[in-house]
Design an enzyme around this catalytic site. Structure first.
Site, PDB file in Angstrom:
ATOM      1  N   ALA A  66       0.861  -1.177   0.000  1.00  0.00           N
ATOM      2  CA  ALA A  66       0.000   0.000   0.000  1.00  0.00           C
ATOM      3  C   ALA A  66       0.897   1.226   0.000  1.00  0.00           C
ATOM      4  O   ALA A  66       2.044   1.182   0.463  1.00  0.00           O
ATOM      5  CB  ALA A  66      -0.896  -0.023   1.232  1.00  0.00           C
ATOM      6  N   GLY A 109       0.769  -5.074   0.776  1.00  0.00           N
ATOM      7  CA  GLY A 109      -0.423  -5.208  -0.067  1.00  0.00           C
ATOM      8  C   GLY A 109      -0.129  -5.871  -1.402  1.00  0.00           C
ATOM      9  O   GLY A 109      -1.028  -6.448  -2.018  1.00  0.00           O
ATOM     10  N   GLU A 112      -0.230  -9.444  -0.675  1.00  0.00           N
ATOM     11  CA  GLU A 112      -1.636  -9.762  -0.407  1.00  0.00           C
ATOM     12  C   GLU A 112      -2.451  -9.801  -1.704  1.00  0.00           C
ATOM     13  O   GLU A 112      -3.345 -10.634  -1.850  1.00  0.00           O
ATOM     14  CB  GLU A 112      -2.208  -8.736   0.586  1.00  0.00           C
ATOM     15  CG  GLU A 112      -1.571  -8.901   1.971  1.00  0.00           C
ATOM     16  CD  GLU A 112      -1.811  -7.713   2.887  1.00  0.00           C
ATOM     17  OE1 GLU A 112      -1.611  -6.561   2.435  1.00  0.00           O
ATOM     18  OE2 GLU A 112      -2.194  -7.930   4.048  1.00  0.00           O
ATOM     19  N   GLU A 132       4.884  -4.793   7.031  1.00  0.00           N
ATOM     20  CA  GLU A 132       4.098  -3.767   7.724  1.00  0.00           C
ATOM     21  C   GLU A 132       4.561  -3.542   9.154  1.00  0.00           C
ATOM     22  O   GLU A 132       4.452  -2.443   9.694  1.00  0.00           O
ATOM     23  CB  GLU A 132       2.608  -4.154   7.724  1.00  0.00           C
ATOM     24  CG  GLU A 132       1.937  -4.071   6.353  1.00  0.00           C
ATOM     25  CD  GLU A 132       2.026  -5.349   5.534  1.00  0.00           C
ATOM     26  OE1 GLU A 132       2.862  -6.219   5.843  1.00  0.00           O
ATOM     27  OE2 GLU A 132       1.253  -5.461   4.567  1.00  0.00           O
TER      28      GLU A 132
HETATM   29  N1  CAA Z   1       4.548   3.272  -0.865  1.00  0.00           N
HETATM   30  C1  CAA Z   1       4.895   4.427  -1.437  1.00  0.00           C
HETATM   31  N2  CAA Z   1       6.034   4.579  -2.147  1.00  0.00           N
HETATM   32  C2  CAA Z   1       6.823   3.516  -2.266  1.00  0.00           C
HETATM   33  C3  CAA Z   1       6.513   2.269  -1.698  1.00  0.00           C
HETATM   34  C4  CAA Z   1       5.308   2.174  -0.958  1.00  0.00           C
HETATM   35  N3  CAA Z   1       4.886   1.029  -0.411  1.00  0.00           N
HETATM   36  N4  CAA Z   1       7.517   1.405  -1.969  1.00  0.00           N
HETATM   37  C5  CAA Z   1       8.403   2.081  -2.705  1.00  0.00           C
HETATM   38  N5  CAA Z   1       7.994   3.344  -2.896  1.00  0.00           N
HETATM   39  C6  CAA Z   1       8.660   4.420  -3.623  1.00  0.00           C
HETATM   40  C7  CAA Z   1       9.849   4.951  -2.842  1.00  0.00           C
HETATM   41  O1  CAA Z   1       9.424   5.890  -1.863  1.00  0.00           O
HETATM   42  C8  CAA Z   1      10.666   5.564  -3.954  1.00  0.00           C
HETATM   43  O2  CAA Z   1      10.102   6.801  -4.298  1.00  0.00           O
HETATM   44  P1  CAA Z   1      11.039   8.143  -4.307  1.00  0.00           P
HETATM   45  O3  CAA Z   1      12.072   7.860  -5.357  1.00  0.00           O
HETATM   46  O4  CAA Z   1      10.072   9.212  -4.673  1.00  0.00           O
HETATM   47  O5  CAA Z   1      11.619   8.242  -2.958  1.00  0.00           O
HETATM   48  C9  CAA Z   1      10.432   4.603  -5.121  1.00  0.00           C
HETATM   49  O6  CAA Z   1       9.229   3.901  -4.817  1.00  0.00           O
HETATM   50  C10 CAA Z   1      11.538   3.587  -5.275  1.00  0.00           C
HETATM   51  O7  CAA Z   1      11.711   2.931  -4.025  1.00  0.00           O
HETATM   52  P2  CAA Z   1      13.132   2.774  -3.304  1.00  0.00           P
HETATM   53  O8  CAA Z   1      14.020   3.930  -3.664  1.00  0.00           O
HETATM   54  O9  CAA Z   1      12.866   2.555  -1.857  1.00  0.00           O
HETATM   55  O10 CAA Z   1      13.658   1.462  -4.022  1.00  0.00           O
HETATM   56  P3  CAA Z   1      14.675   0.388  -3.439  1.00  0.00           P
HETATM   57  O11 CAA Z   1      14.983  -0.512  -4.571  1.00  0.00           O
HETATM   58  O12 CAA Z   1      15.780   1.030  -2.725  1.00  0.00           O
HETATM   59  O13 CAA Z   1      13.823  -0.424  -2.335  1.00  0.00           O
HETATM   60  C11 CAA Z   1      11.887  -1.605  -1.490  1.00  0.00           C
HETATM   61  C12 CAA Z   1      12.737  -1.182  -2.724  1.00  0.00           C
HETATM   62  C13 CAA Z   1      12.691  -2.529  -0.586  1.00  0.00           C
HETATM   63  C14 CAA Z   1      10.646  -2.312  -2.011  1.00  0.00           C
HETATM   64  C15 CAA Z   1      11.507  -0.326  -0.688  1.00  0.00           C
HETATM   65  O14 CAA Z   1      10.967   0.633  -1.590  1.00  0.00           O
HETATM   66  C16 CAA Z   1      10.502  -0.585   0.378  1.00  0.00           C
HETATM   67  O15 CAA Z   1      10.844  -1.074   1.445  1.00  0.00           O
HETATM   68  N6  CAA Z   1       9.229  -0.201   0.138  1.00  0.00           N
HETATM   69  C17 CAA Z   1       8.166  -0.315   1.129  1.00  0.00           C
HETATM   70  C18 CAA Z   1       7.686  -1.728   1.276  1.00  0.00           C
HETATM   71  C19 CAA Z   1       6.622  -1.815   2.354  1.00  0.00           C
HETATM   72  O16 CAA Z   1       6.855  -1.501   3.506  1.00  0.00           O
HETATM   73  N7  CAA Z   1       5.422  -2.266   1.967  1.00  0.00           N
HETATM   74  C20 CAA Z   1       4.307  -2.412   2.880  1.00  0.00           C
HETATM   75  C21 CAA Z   1       3.408  -1.213   2.788  1.00  0.00           C
HETATM   76  S1  CAA Z   1       2.149  -1.214   4.016  1.00  0.00           S
HETATM   77  C22 CAA Z   1       0.923  -2.208   3.406  1.00  0.00           C
HETATM   78  O17 CAA Z   1       1.024  -2.765   2.329  1.00  0.00           O
HETATM   79  C23 CAA Z   1      -0.317  -2.341   4.280  1.00  0.00           C
HETATM   80  C24 CAA Z   1      -1.250  -3.423   3.872  1.00  0.00           C
HETATM   81  O18 CAA Z   1      -1.201  -4.528   4.367  1.00  0.00           O
HETATM   82  C25 CAA Z   1      -2.278  -3.151   2.834  1.00  0.00           C
END
Ligand code: CAA
Length: 258
Positions: A66, A109, A112, A132
């Site tokens: 998400a 998500g 999921e 999460e």
């Molecule tokens: N939401 C919003 N933006 C996201 C995102 C997310 N879940 N995941 C990645 N992005 C964005 C980053 O912010 C970045 O944007 P900017 O360049 O504007 O900063 C862009 O995508 C590229 O990401 P990274 O620079 O972080 O890329 P990376 O290769 O270094 O890392 C990654 C990749 C490990 C997937 C890392 O992006 C990450 O940890 N993302 C979050 C993953 C996460 O925590 N997901 C769970 C979300 S909560 C949820 O899903 C609740 C639910 O159950 C419904």
């Protein structure tokens, strides 16, 4: 054909393809993307020519969860009264079979969403996880439920409590994905699987999906009863007659979804 802001849709034969397309955010799920996805799925559900839906992302990410930037400012009242993500499970409600072709990150998500699909085919680059917990919350779209049913409590607890990622090999060994293939072959293999499913009688594939899903949600005896209730009516279809006659006549079946 409808054009969308957050997805790309394409129809190939009897397969409806949906590609998640928010590359700037690794396909993070927001309200706009979910609305597009729902609309596309509903469109394919209503289209009599479509027998299977295929959902994929990019080489780098199926979906990274998400949208955290969207959730950052949300408080309890917002999510509770707004029923945040309460209706994000449209894919799970699809009656037609859905194949997920997963490359790169399938996190939160995104994992999921993959689990809402019926056949998950992963590239060897795929990484699954429920991170999460690192954000101070828990999965909210089935990550503690579908994941636990799919891979068991031990692995689900490990993934949900540590937030670690699982590679494609571990995901296959755990039962989360059906097949792992080299990344370069992902779309070919997933398309072949989707085409194969779409070539069957839609009456039978919808019934089959329904019955397998009953195993997820009921006891064995309830599930057996559900299976029998679904099995018998298929003998009233023209497609059953065609399927069995084609076998006896040593020719390919031509199903009419009747
Ligand atoms: N939401 C919003 N933006 C996201 C995102 C997310 N879940 N995941 C990645 N992005 C964005 C980053 O912010 C970045 O944007 P900017 O360049 O504007 O900063 C862009 O995508 C590229 O990401 P990274 O620079 O972080 O890329 P990376 O290769 O270094 O890392 C990654 C990749 C490990 C997937 C890392 O992006 C990450 O940890 N993302 C979050 C993953 C996460 O925590 N997901 C769970 C979300 S909560 C949820 O899903 C609740 C639910 O159950 C419904």
């Amino acid at each position: 054909m409808t054009t969308y802001e957050n997805i790309i849709v394409e129809t190939k034969g009897k397969v409806g393809i949906i590609r998640l397309n928010r590359p700037q955010a690794l396909n993070a799920l927001n309200a706009g993307l979910i609305a597009d996805l729902d609309k596309a799925v509903k469109g394919y559900e209503a289209d009599q020519n479509i027998g299977c839906i295929l959902i994929t992302g990019s080489e780098k990410a199926f979906a990274a969860g998400a949208d955290i930037k969207m959730m950052q400012s949300m408080g309890f009242t917002d999510v509770f009264l707004g029923n945040f993500i309460g209706d994000w499970d449209g894919v799970a409600r699809a009656r037609k079979p859905v194949v997920a072709a997963v490359a790169g990150f399938a996190l939160g998500g995104g994992c999921e969403l993959a689990m809402m699909c019926d056949i998950v085919i992963a590239a060897d680059s795929a990484k699954f996880g429920q991170p999460e917990i690192k954000l101070g919350v828990i999965p909210g779209l089935g990550g503690t439920q579908r994941l636990t049913r799919a891979i068991g409590k031990a692995k689900a607890m490990d993934l949900c409590l540590t937030g670690r990622m699982m590679d494609a090999k571990e995901a296959e060994a755990s039962g989360l994905v059906a097949r792992v293939v080299p990344a370069a072959e992902l779309m070919d293999v997933a398309m072949k699987a989707a085409e194969t499913v779409a070539s069957m009688s839609l009456m039978a594939t919808i019934a089959c999906k329904d019955s397998v899903n009953a195993a997820f949600e009921t006891t064995l005896s309830e599930g057996m009863r559900a299976e029998r209730r679904i099995f018998h009516p298929l003998f009233g279809t023209e497609d059953k007659m065609e399927g069995m006659t084609a076998f006896v006549e040593k020719r390919p079946a031509k199903f009419k979804n009747k």
